[in-house]
Every structure is written in C-alpha cells, then in structure tokens.
Write a protein that holds these residues in place. Structure first.
Motif, PDB file in Angstrom:
ATOM      1  N   UNK A 139       0.845  -1.246  -0.029  1.00 15.67           N
ATOM      2  CA  UNK A 139      -0.117  -0.038   0.000  1.00 15.67           C
ATOM      3  C   UNK A 139       0.903   1.223  -0.093  1.00 15.67           C
ATOM      4  N   UNK A 157      -5.537   1.266 -12.216  1.00 17.80           N
ATOM      5  CA  UNK A 157      -6.676   0.764 -11.734  1.00 17.80           C
ATOM      6  C   UNK A 157      -7.804   1.343 -12.513  1.00 17.80           C
ATOM      7  N   UNK A 199      -7.370  -2.698 -13.858  1.00 14.26           N
ATOM      8  CA  UNK A 199      -6.498  -3.645 -13.253  1.00 14.26           C
ATOM      9  C   UNK A 199      -6.591  -3.756 -11.737  1.00 14.26           C
ATOM     10  N   UNK A 200      -6.850  -4.792 -11.324  1.00 11.10           N
ATOM     11  CA  UNK A 200      -6.819  -5.086  -9.964  1.00 11.10           C
ATOM     12  C   UNK A 200      -5.390  -4.865  -9.543  1.00 11.10           C
ATOM     13  N   UNK A 201      -5.037  -3.663  -8.974  1.00 10.36           N
ATOM     14  CA  UNK A 201      -3.735  -3.426  -8.638  1.00 10.36           C
ATOM     15  C   UNK A 201      -3.194  -4.060  -7.556  1.00 10.36           C
ATOM     16  N   UNK A 202      -4.002  -4.308  -6.373  1.00  8.64           N
ATOM     17  CA  UNK A 202      -3.411  -4.950  -5.227  1.00  8.64           C
ATOM     18  C   UNK A 202      -2.904  -6.462  -5.349  1.00  8.64           C
ATOM     19  N   UNK A 244     -11.582   6.177  -6.718  1.00  7.67           N
ATOM     20  CA  UNK A 244     -10.273   6.892  -6.556  1.00  7.67           C
ATOM     21  C   UNK A 244     -10.195   7.452  -5.217  1.00  7.67           C
ATOM     22  N   UNK A 288     -11.358   1.250  -7.596  1.00  8.70           N
ATOM     23  CA  UNK A 288     -11.566   1.761  -8.995  1.00  8.70           C
ATOM     24  C   UNK A 288     -11.397   0.873 -10.117  1.00  8.70           C
ATOM     25  N   UNK A 289     -10.892  -0.498  -9.920  1.00  3.03           N
ATOM     26  CA  UNK A 289     -10.912  -1.422 -11.149  1.00  3.03           C
ATOM     27  C   UNK A 289     -12.184  -2.222 -11.103  1.00  3.03           C
ATOM     28  N   UNK A 290     -12.924  -2.119  -9.770  1.00  4.97           N
ATOM     29  CA  UNK A 290     -14.324  -2.699  -9.761  1.00  4.97           C
ATOM     30  C   UNK A 290     -15.162  -1.670 -10.547  1.00  4.97           C
ATOM     31  N   UNK A 338     -14.254   0.450 -12.869  1.00  8.15           N
ATOM     32  CA  UNK A 338     -14.001   0.435 -14.185  1.00  8.15           C
ATOM     33  C   UNK A 338     -14.485  -0.933 -15.012  1.00  8.15           C
ATOM     34  N   UNK A 339     -14.941  -1.771 -14.324  1.00  9.42           N
ATOM     35  CA  UNK A 339     -15.148  -3.290 -14.829  1.00  9.42           C
ATOM     36  C   UNK A 339     -16.680  -3.224 -15.055  1.00  9.42           C
ATOM     37  N   UNK A 345      -4.124  -2.449 -22.848  1.00 12.25           N
ATOM     38  CA  UNK A 345      -4.322  -2.614 -21.354  1.00 12.25           C
ATOM     39  C   UNK A 345      -5.613  -2.575 -21.041  1.00 12.25           C
ATOM     40  N   UNK A 357      -8.058  -5.880 -19.712  1.00 12.05           N
ATOM     41  CA  UNK A 357      -8.562  -5.788 -18.452  1.00 12.05           C
ATOM     42  C   UNK A 357      -9.776  -5.278 -18.058  1.00 12.05           C
TER      43      UNK A 357
END
Lengths: 333, 532
Positions: free
Chosen positions: A113, A204, A208-211, B55, B75-77, B79-80, B104, B108
């Motif tokens: 993190x 993100x 992209x699931x960054x974690x 974010x 944020x990626x959730x 975005x999806x 990319x 994703x």
C-alpha cells in the motif's frame, strides 16, 4: 540484428538464443577448473537474484530494499528442515521457495500500500526485523552461532552437491527466472505490472486489480529469491543470520538491475554478469583497491546510463543519438 | 432507455480534514444524457469524479451505478462495471506504445480477453475512432498535447463504457483543436453513451451538454439546461463574486426598466429615474469619484514591463504573447476564468516557469531568464496560490524567512499592516484560520520590502468578510511603496481595489484598461461563463 531475420522466425529468436546460452553454459563447465566453476556458479546465482528483483522492482516499480529477507528465509527454511527434519534438499528447495512466496504475500498486503521510498524503507525494516527473529529462535536456527546442514554420513539426506552440482542448480534457477521473466514480460499480467509502474491510478482506472497484481508479483519475486537462498544455504553448509540477511545482497541485486536496465529481460542478466565478472577480475588483478575501483565504475555507469544499458541502447536506437552526454542531460533534466 | 439512472449519487460527500471538498451532492444521470459539470476553482469537480470512480472513498453518502451500490468500491471494480474516466493530467503508460496503452484497457476491461493479438487489434480500432490510428507504434511521450488527450480518450473507450467521465479533456488545447474533441464527444453521444464532462472551457460545455451541474464549494449549486444555468445570478456570483452579481442584476433590472419605460413611451423624467440606480451605483463603488491626479505623474516609469511573453510546461504552451505593465505604487488586477494562465504568468515573472519568448524588464533591468532568488533579490515578491506557508513554523519564523532579501527587514512594519499577526507571533501557522494564514503569507511577502508583490488567488477558501479585510490593506501596501499585482477570483473585489486591470482568457490578454470601466463591461462575464 532482429531486422535481418524473417518475421515468422523472429518469435523463436529469444528461445533459440536461450537454448544456445544454456548449451554454452554446459559446454563452458567442462572447460573450467574447479575454482572457476564456483565463480561462474556465483554469476548464475546473481543472474537469478537480479531477475527476481527485477520483477517487483523493475517491471512493477516497487523497489524492494528488503529483498534479502526472502533469500534468508529460503536459506533458513532449507537449512532447518534438512537439519532437524532430515528432509532431502530436493524437497526442501521447492518448499523453501513457497515459504518465501507466502511470506512475500503476507507482508506484501500491508507493505504494497506504500509507495516509493516509503515502501523501500518498510521492506528494509521487515528484513532487519526478520533477521532478529531468526537470531532469537535459537532452538531452531542456532541463533547467532549459525546452523550447519549435515552433508555427509547418515544424517545427510542429500549428499553435498559439490561445485559442479551447484553450478547446475544455479544454472537451472537462472534459466527458471529467465523463463518467468520472459513469459511475464509478454503476457497480460506483464502489461498490468508495467501499467502499475507507470501510473497506479491510471492502471486501476482501466480495470487492473492493482493490489492483486502487486501481491502476486511480490510473491513470484519472493519465490525465486527464496529458491536461490535455499541453494545458497546448502552450498555454504554453515549459515549465519548476518550473512543470509546481509543488506549487501539486496544492494547487489538492485545495482545489477539498475546498471543493466530495469524492467527489461536482458538488463538484469547483463548487469549481473558484468558486475560479477568485473568484480572477480578486479579482485584478482588489483587486489588491494578492487572495491574502490568497482565502486568508481558503478558510479560512472549510473551517472552516464541512469536508465541502464539496455534501456539506453533502446532509446538511443530510436532517437538515433548514441551520445552519452545527451543521455545524461536527458535524465538530469 | 432504462428507467434506472446510469449514475446516481445520494448525499455524496468527502472531507479532507476540516474541508468538505464535496458536500451532500445528490444527482441522477439518466442513460444517454451528457452532463456538464462546472464550478470555480476548488469547487470539487475533480473530487466528484474521483468519488464516483472509486479513486477516493466518500465519507458520506452513496454512489449507484445502474442501480447497484458501488460506494467505496475499488477503481478497477468500477471500471469493470463500464464506468470509464480520463484524467485531468494525462496519464499514459510510458514505456508502452500508444497501441499497447489502449490494449491494456481491452485486456483488463469488462470484456477482458487474454489474447494479446485480439487486444491489439481492438486497440487499433479504438485509435481509429479517436483519430490517431497512425500513431499506434509511437511511444506516448512523443505525442502532441492534443494527441495525448486523444490517447486518454482511447484508453477510456477501451473499457467499452456506458458512462464516460471526462475530466478537463480540453485543457491546454488550442482553439482549433477543441472542435475535433467536441465532435468526438458528439459522436459518442450519438451512440447513446452517457457522458459527464468536467470542463473549464464554457464553449465546450455549451456545445455538448444537455444539462449542466454547477458545483460551488463542494455543494450542488444548480442543475439545469446550459444557457439557463450560465445566466443564473447565483452562478455568476460563484464565478465573479457576490457584488458583481448583485450589480449585474441591478443593471439588468435597470435596463429592463428603461426598456419598459421606453416601450411605454413614458415621459423623459421617468427614463431619467430608471437610469439613476446605474449612476448611483458607480458612485457607491468609488465613494470619492475624483480621479487621482498624481497617478499619471507617477507613471512616468513603468516599473514592470512584460513584452510578448510566451511560456508553458513541457509541450503545453500556456501563455501566448502576453503584454502587461505595472507602475510603481500601482495596484493592478489580473482576472479571467480558470485555466486562463494567470498563475502561470505570475510563475513566469518570478522565474518558476521558463519564459520561451518575449522579455520581462523590472526597474529598467532585463530579468528574463533570471533565477528565482535573483528575481526576489531585485524586489519582486510572490505570494503563491494556496499560500504555501511553512505550516510547522511559527508566524514569526515564517515572517523572518520572508526577510531573506533584507535581513534588517522590520517585523513591526508588516505587523502594523496586519495587527492580528502581532498577537500570534509564536503560534504555529498551520493552526491558524485561512484568513490569518493569508495575512501571514502576504506579510511574509512584504518582509523583504519588495517593489512589487504578486498575490495569487488572495480570496481562495476565505470568507467574504475576511477577503474584504485583507483587500482593504492592499491600498496601504501600495501607498507604502510596494506595487501590487493581484490575481483574484472575486472579480468585483479585485476591480474595485485596483486602478487598472487585465483580463486573460486561454493564455492571452483579451482586455485591459481602467478597472472601473472593465467592471462595467459585459464581456468579462462572457469570458468567464461563455455567455453574457
């Protein structure tokens, strides 16, 4: 070079070069005498270490300054299980790697993190802390007095491999690290790593699931480092916390990657080979001042090629400008 | 069209410390709508986008996408779930080609594929849509500003979004480059995409928005059709200040009255009464309407002369051919909408942004390209936007640091100007109120006895009473021998205290002259809000 080879074959070029490299390494072994075998084996060891640091530090941009923790953990895992449980090295080796990977995932969840130097300092702290724990578990690890892996007689589940044996093991580990790096760099996962390196928010924002990506990368990097550590422990026979958790090992990984070119497949290999070879050559020819010279050369390399050799060549070819001075200016703003 | 709104926010809010950056914003965006979001600096527009896209985590309220609660989701959730965004500062993935940048998102995104070749092919199609198909192999660092914006668009489109949030996609574009971007938004709109456009370029807002949301100080000020919203007194007030809005309302009332009077063909006497408030008001603004006779005498020497200055950041040019002068002891206001280049101009003058073309001379010396500390030495002091005090140091230490130019600078003189600071010399500046901090920042700027002090956004985040108090000191500062160049959102306050003023728009000076005359000029409102 790539331009003269027909396109359909170009895909196989890296594989061909890899196979040639391995054959050359095997051929080389027959030509060297024992001391030299050991030296070249060390080079392979650092190739594997540099490549594994490159995954998290180079591709993903998380400079793990405590990477040695996985080296030490892998080493102690192998030494302890081989000594107390009489495990075979061939069982201890993969499990040591998995243990290091699990530890990486465990500390990665909170540490990843953090960003930039906060992450670097935190990993450094974890490495130091882990060493202290290993010292204090003296019933298991022998504490500061070290632990000796049985290599002969009935207590030894695996006989000592000798210089030639370790040469092969390190070669296999280097090839494994290279394969992982090569596959990752071309895959979907590799794209996510590079995207995170460039801009985590933007990564993100495209889903992209960054974690998850960061923790997986850290575990993968820890796995490879742990495998090398386990091999190193067996090779050394007697290991001490000071040696297996030595910050210098991390520093060497970082310097090799940075000099060769971080975030590339070839960079860490070139960096590791060049630095180890140079270091050995200087030690033999300028024994008294060899570290001084090595330090000076590293400084010059980092000043002239701050992005590393491979990245420099790539940019220079694109800009058709090979001037080092222009390169320095570009990176010093 | 589905009945469920694509985006709904309920009482959405976030606090940063004591500041409510977004406060209780409830909103419903039906499918296919293009919503413009506007508001002055610091209104919470980007924060709003960051809250919707995950974010930032809201401290209150909720966000619903297609009726599904996604409050606090990563944020990626988001975005999806086909909510894509662009960033105000473009964020390309350097080290990848333009094509790979878009790929990319395809890999994703919600229809994520694992096949690299498919992703690259789709990326090419998307690059074609935004009009940069030929740039696929280039590294993003080589793109022009406009093309880098298109790449940002393309990366968002790679997610096949239903809701697209555009954060200032026109910023930094030249007038000629804005139209293609607008066309792109229109095309997406025609495809039924729901779009939220945060934008300072009002022309763009007017061109594409079905509805406009105005945020002010984090709150929803108004929502309605663009033209209606932009001519609303409350909106004018948010952008140009309270007094400006009041006067404008009175003027239009007066005008309406005059028209009515004329239409009724009333007696000449009545017409005179109708125009009376107008005159009366100008007097009220300037209680002593007698022009200052000494002024023209004093201006024999232009202390600061800015000639044809151009400047910018990286490849973004912000200032174009700016001319400006400030005479000794003069107060000059610099006003204009967000993104006009006011702050950049001040930064260029104090050496923080390199000047590309043109020249700046100060007290007869050419100071173009001089270092920041040299410029301070020569007598130009800069009070930056957001004050930039050393928050952990006491007021006294902050002030003493301002005395770098002149070690013997006396504290007493600045404390005389701002007596409140005298009581708080030992207090840590970070713990003071915004107004006191601004006083401290200005006082620090005055410590070296500069010949010119440049103050950026004096009223930012301050209550009107406090602004009035601080602005009231500017005349004293000028009288004591330090000219003032003031950048200020509150147009009325700025133009009331200044003698002359410049109006900037998209990096150029578009109007200049006597402050009082400019205040009455309807074109000012047009430059802020796109319509008069």
């Amino acid at each position: 070079m790539a331009a003269v080879i027909p396109a359909p074959w170009r895909r196989w070029l890296p594989w061909a070069l890899g196979v040639l490299g391995v054959l050359a390494a095997l051929g080389l072994q027959t030509q060297l005498y024992s001391g030299q075998v050991r030296t070249v084996a060390t080079i392979f060891m650092f190739v594997a270490l540099a490549l594994s640091w490159n995954l998290i530090g180079g591709y993903t941009g998380y400079a793990s300054f405590g990477q040695v923790v996985f080296f030490g953990l892998g080493g102690y895992f192998a030494a302890v299980t081989m000594t107390h449980l009489h495990w075979s090295f061939w069982l201890a080796l993969p499990l040591a790697g998995l243990a290091a990977a699990a530890y990486a995932a465990l500390i990665g969840v909170p540490l990843l993190r953090l960003r930039g130097h906060y992450f670097a300092i935190a990993t450094l702290g974890v490495a130091e802390g882990t060493r202290e724990i290993v010292i204090n578990l003296d019933g298991l690890t022998g504490g500061g007095g070290g632990i000796t892996v049985p290599t002969v007689g009935a207590a030894a589940a695996t006989k000592y491999l000798g210089n030639d044996g370790f040469y092969l093991v390190y070669l296999v580990l280097a090839v494994l690290a290279l394969l992982v790096t090569g596959l990752v760099s071309r895959s979907k996962f590799g794209f996510a790593m590079r995207a995170i390196h460039q801009d985590e928010d933007a990564a993100a924002a495209v889903g992209i699931n960054t974690t998850r990506t960061k923790v997986l990368t850290y575990a993968l990097s820890g796995l490879l480092t742990g495998l090398v550590g386990a091999t190193y422990a067996f090779q050394q026979v007697t290991i001490y916390p000071e040696r297996l958790f030595d910050v210098e090992i991390t520093v060497l990984m970082v310097v090799m990657v940075v000099i060769g070119g971080s975030g590339t497949v070839l960079g860490p290999i070139i960096g590791a080979v060049a630095l180890q070879f140079l270091s050995e050559w200087l030690r033999q020819n300028y024994t008294t001042v060899h570290t001084l010279l090595l330090g000076a050369i590293i400084i010059i390399a980092v000043v002239l090629l701050p992005q590393g050799l491979v990245n420099y060549l790539r940019e220079a070819r694109r800009n058709r400008d090979y001037s080092l001075l222009a390169n320095v200016r570009r990176y010093r703003l | 069209m589905s009945a469920v709104p694509v985006l709904e926010t309920r009482g959405l809010g976030i606090r940063f410390g004591g500041l409510k950056a977004v406060d209780d914003v409830s909103l419903s965006v039906p499918e296919g709508l293009t919503l413009g979001v506007i508001g002055p600096n610091g209104a919470g527009k980007s924060t709003f986008i960051n809250l919707v896209t995950g974010h930032l985590k809201p401290t209150s309220g909720s966000v619903l996408v297609d009726g599904k609660d996604v409050t606090g989701a990563k944020p990626w959730v988001i975005a999806q779930s086909r909510v894509a965004r662009t960033f105000q500062i473009v964020k390309p993935f350097r080290g990848m080609t333009v094509r790979e940048n878009v790929a990319v998102g395809v890999l994703y995104g919600p229809d994520g594929t694992g096949r690299m070749s498919t992703a690259l092919k789709q990326a090419d199609e998307i690059l074609g849509e935004v009009g940069i198909a030929d740039l696929g192999d280039r590294p993003p660092g080589e793109l022009s500003v406009a093309d880098a914006r298109r790449l940002e668009f393309a990366k968002a489109l790679a997610l096949k979004p239903r809701l697209l949030l555009l954060d200032e996609v026109m910023a930094g574009l030249r007038p000629g480059e804005i139209e293609p971007s607008l066309q792109l938004i229109r095309d997406l709109k025609a495809r039924g995409m729901t779009i939220i456009v945060v934008e300072h370029v009002m022309k763009a807002i007017l061109a594409v928005s079905d509805q406009v949301l105005v945020l002010n100080a984090g709150q929803r000020l108004m929502l309605g059709p663009p033209r209606e919203v932009l001519s609303d007194p409350q909106v004018i007030e948010a952008y140009l200040g309270h007094k400006y809005a009041t006067r404008q309302a009175q003027q239009s009332e007066a005008a309406a009255a005059a028209e009515a009077a004329e239409a009724a063909e009333a007696a000449a006497g009545e017409a005179a009464t109708a125009s009376a408030p107008h005159c009366h008001q100008r007097e009220a603004r300037n209680p002593t309407p007698t022009p200052r006779p000494a002024l023209s005498m004093r201006r024999w020497h232009q202390m600061l002369e800015v000639k044809n200055v151009s400047a910018g950041y990286g490849r973004v040019q912000v200032l174009w051919d700016v001319d400006l002068t400030v005479a000794a002891n003069e107060i000059v206001a610099l006003v204009g909408p967000n993104g006009a280049g006011k702050t950049t101009l001040l930064r260029a003058l104090s050496g923080m942004v390199p000047i590309r073309e043109g020249s700046v001379s100060f007290l007869g010396q050419d100071i173009t390209g001089r270092s920041i500390e040299r410029i301070v030495d020569l007598g130009i002091s800069h009070v930056p936007e957001g004050r930039r005090l050393f928050p952990g140091l006491s007021v006294k230490d902050n002030l003493r640091l301002g005395g770098w130019r002149n070690r013997n600078a006396d504290l007493d003189r600045v404390i005389e100007l701002f007596p409140k600071l005298g009581d708080r010399l030992s207090q840590v500046t970070g713990s003071m109120s915004g107004g006191e901090q601004q006083m401290c920042a200005i006082a620090r700027g005055l410590m070296g006895k500069p010949d010119l002090i440049m103050i950026d956004e004096l009223s930012l985040g301050l209550a009107p009473v406090v602004v009035e108090e601080i602005i009231g000191r500017l005349a004293d500062i000028a009288a004591s021998g330090t000219a003032v160049l003031l950048v200020e959102q509150d147009v009325d306050a700025a133009l009331t205290v200044a003698e002359r003023a410049y109006v900037m728009e998209t990096g150029r000076v578009v109007m200049s002259g006597n402050a009082g005359e400019l205040l009455a000029d309807p074109r000012i409102q047009q430059s802020y809000l796109g319509i008069a």
